[in-house]
Structure formats: structure tokens, C-alpha cells
Design an enzyme around this catalytic site. Structure first.
Site, PDB file in Angstrom:
ATOM      1  N   ASP A 132     -10.224   2.993   1.878  1.00 44.06           N
ATOM      2  CA  ASP A 132     -10.448   2.254   3.134  1.00 44.06           C
ATOM      3  C   ASP A 132     -11.321   3.049   4.110  1.00 44.06           C
ATOM      4  O   ASP A 132     -12.245   2.502   4.724  1.00 44.06           O
ATOM      5  CB  ASP A 132      -9.116   1.914   3.819  1.00 44.06           C
ATOM      6  CG  ASP A 132      -8.473   0.656   3.241  1.00 44.06           C
ATOM      7  OD1 ASP A 132      -9.179  -0.112   2.561  1.00 44.06           O
ATOM      8  OD2 ASP A 132      -7.269   0.456   3.473  1.00 44.06           O
ATOM      9  N   LYS A 171       0.808  -1.223   0.000  1.00 45.93           N
ATOM     10  CA  LYS A 171       0.000   0.000   0.000  1.00 45.93           C
ATOM     11  C   LYS A 171       0.850   1.287   0.000  1.00 45.93           C
ATOM     12  O   LYS A 171       0.458   2.278  -0.602  1.00 45.93           O
ATOM     13  CB  LYS A 171      -0.962  -0.005   1.187  1.00 45.93           C
ATOM     14  CG  LYS A 171      -2.103  -0.997   1.002  1.00 45.93           C
ATOM     15  CD  LYS A 171      -3.123  -0.875   2.105  1.00 45.93           C
ATOM     16  CE  LYS A 171      -4.323  -1.768   1.826  1.00 45.93           C
ATOM     17  NZ  LYS A 171      -5.360  -1.632   2.835  1.00 45.93           N
TER      18      LYS A 171
END
Ligand code: NDP
Length: 279
Positions: free
Chosen positions: A106, A69
Site C-alpha cells: 500500500d 489485512k
């Protein structure tokens, strides 16, 4: 492989277990689209090369999972405000000029899921965030934007929690050491953003962190979430796993790539039915 075919994938290591292909194909079916969506198992050392090769051969979008990420943000030409704030990205998309844009869905995915589960408004809630890795960095800023009263970040190693709080620059956020957990008051919302469950490790948490008015939410799902959910239930709290968040974040990446907002409820229902533990 046809260079003109529109390809999508989730990249991680390991990644074989990922539900993303199932979710993205189900979203595509809602619009009568057939998409080519696969998993790419890529180690950290090969990530930059693998991303370049994917987009050079018809790749249009990637979901990004552990351990890439942070690297996904670095490899992009530009990024969304949410990704810049989080310092990590979970979606890569191609813009009109062919550049790579990094996004982080997210936080918004978790918020959409929580809004449907919280009996009380998220605004004014006292929130405990366990963990300071990629997922915690993605959700912390959006939680503050939702108007929570306070955000207490507790991580096994103190430095990442301190860095996360410094990055947030918000007086409502503070870091506490793991050893302080027994002295902390109760919270309206406790989010387990550690990977302890996925790693098969047990978290030792004091019961007083939650009560019957609290929601104890694990970002993990399936077997990995079970010990934490059992603890939350035992402490009297309502509990939630991360499957709803996963579907909501996936829907947002689908919308980024295809410009269409899919229905999440039927896909979540499908996954819950498919993943019911056998008796
Ligand atoms: P990272 O590897 O980036 O971070 C892991 C975090 O877990 C670190 O803060 C680490 O602490 C902590 N940790 C690991 N083991 C333990 C342990 N035994 N005790 C206490 N803390 C521990 O992972 P992510 O942030 O990407 O993922 C975290 C969780 O969130 C995973 O379960 C993942 O599946 C889930 N997730 C769910 C999503 C969803 O859509 N539902 C999306 C993204 C993630 P330390 O710094 O001390 O090592």
C-alpha cells in the site's frame, strides 16, 4: 479445480466490487500470460481455513482486502519489512520452500502514484493523514521514509491514531484528536484514509486544512471518493483519488508473484475510461 493450475485471487468481505481481477488480467495480457484470478468472498471467521484451502489446491497468491489485512499477517510464515512495520498485509505469496510470505504494497503504491501527481517534492511536505485503519498503517511508514517534514494522524477514535504514532517511533509523527481539526494549520498533502466514503458517510472538514498549493488525496475511488474530492476542490486544492494507488499496488503484487513489472499507465487509463460517470 485442477490442483496443478496456478491460481490467484483477491480475498475480502464484501469483494464482488473489486477491480483486482480486471487489473491482474490486464497485467498478465501485457506478457501474453493467461492467469486464473478470481474473487473469494470470505467472512472473518473463515479466513484462516479459506487461505489454507486456497494454497493447498494450487493457489499461488492472494491480494487481501477489508477485513482481513491483520489476519493475513498472522497467517503467514514470514513477512516483508514493510508488512512487519505496518502490522497489516495486503499480499500473500508462496516462497520457494512452500511457506507463505506476507507483503504490504500500500505504501509503496501510494508513493509511486503521488510522485507523478505532486507538483512539489514529497520530501519536506507537511502531511495530514485522516484515519488509522489498515490503509493508514500501510502508508504512514513509507511517507516518513520519503522524507516528509511532518505526519499528523487524526482518527475519529483517538486510540488507533495514538497506537499508529507509537508504532512509527518517529519524532515527525504525532496524533491529534478529530476535534482539533479546525485548529490545525494548512497541509501540503491531505490523505483521506478513512472508509467514510465507502460507507456512504460524510466527513465534515474545515476548509483551512488545504489551499491551492495542496494536494487532497482520497485513497478511495469512484463514487466513494466523490464527496471528499468535491470538498478538496471547493477548498481550492488539487485533488486525486485512489485509483492510481490501486493500480500501482496491484503492479507490485504482480511483480512479487510473477517476477515481472507490468506497465501501469495503460491499465489506469483503461479503468478511467471504463468507469467514467455517464452524462
Ligand atoms: P479500515 O476499516 O481498516 O479503517 C477505516 C478507518 O476509517 C478507521 O480509521 C475509521 O475510524 C475511519 N472511519 C470510518 N468511518 C468514518 C467516519 N464516518 N468518519 C471518520 N472516520 C471514519 O479500512 P482501510 O484502512 O482498509 O480502508 C480505508 C480506505 O482506504 C477505504 O476507502 C479503502 O477503500 C481505501 N483503500 C484504498 C486502497 C487503494 O489501493 N486505493 C488500498 C486500501 C484501502 P475509527 O477507528 O474511528 O473507526
Amino acid at each position: 479445480m485442477r490442483p496443478d493450475s496456478l491460481r490467484y485471487a483477491v480475498v475480502g468481505h464484501p469483494v464482488a466490487h473489486s477491480l483486482s481481477p480486471r487489473i491482474q488480467r490486464a497485467f498478465a495480457a501485457q506478457f501474453g500470460m493467461a492467469i486464473d484470478y478470481t474473487t473469494l468472498d470470505v467472512t472473518a471467521g473463515s479466513f484462516v481455513e479459506a487461505v489454507a484451502a486456497f494454497f493447498a489446491t494450487g493457489g499461488r497468491g492472494l491480494n487481501i482486502t477489508v477485513p482481513h489485512k491483520r489476519a493475513a499477517l498472522a497467517v503467514a510464515d514470514a513477512c516483508s519489512a514493510a508488512a512487519a512495520r505496518a502490522g497489516v498485509a495486503n499480499v500473500l505469496a508462496v516462497d520457494v520452500d512452500g511457506g507463505l510470505i506476507a507483503h504490504n504494497t500500500d505504501g509503496s503504491g501510494l508513493l509511486r502514484d503521488l510522485e507523478q501527481r505532486m507538483a512539489r517534492p514529497l520530501a519536506a511536505s507537511a502531511v495530514l493523514l485522516l484515519g488509522a485503519g489498515g490503509a493508514a498503517c500501510g502508508v504512514a511508514g513509507p511517507l516518513l521514509d520519503a522524507g516528509i517534514a511532518s505526519l499528523t494522524v487524526v482518527n475519529r477514535s483517538p486510540a488507533p491514531a495514538q497506537r499508529l504514532v507509537e508504532r512509527l517511533r518517529d519524532p515527525r509523527a504525532r496524533a491529534q484528536p478529530w476535534a482539533a481539526l479546525p485548529r490545525l494549520p494548512r497541509f501540503d498533502l491531505l490523505i483521506n484514509a478513512t472508509s467514510a466514503g465507502v460507507l456512504g458517510q460524510r466527513l465534515l472538514l474545515p476548509d483551512g486544512l488545504v489551499d491551492s498549493d495542496s494536494l487532497a488525496c482520497d485513497l478511495a475511488y469512484g463514487e466513494a471518493a466523490r464527496p471528499f474530492l468535491r470538498w478538496g476542490h471547493g477548498a481550492g486544492a488539487r485533488t486525486a483519488d485512489g485509483l492510481g494507488m490501486l493500480v500501482e499496488t496491484a503492479a507490485e503484487s504482480f511483480a512479487i508473484w510473477h517476477g515481472r513489472q507490468p506497465q501501469t499507465a495503460p491499465v489506469l487509463q483503461m479503468l478511467r475510461t471504463e468507469n467514467q460517470p455517464s452524462a
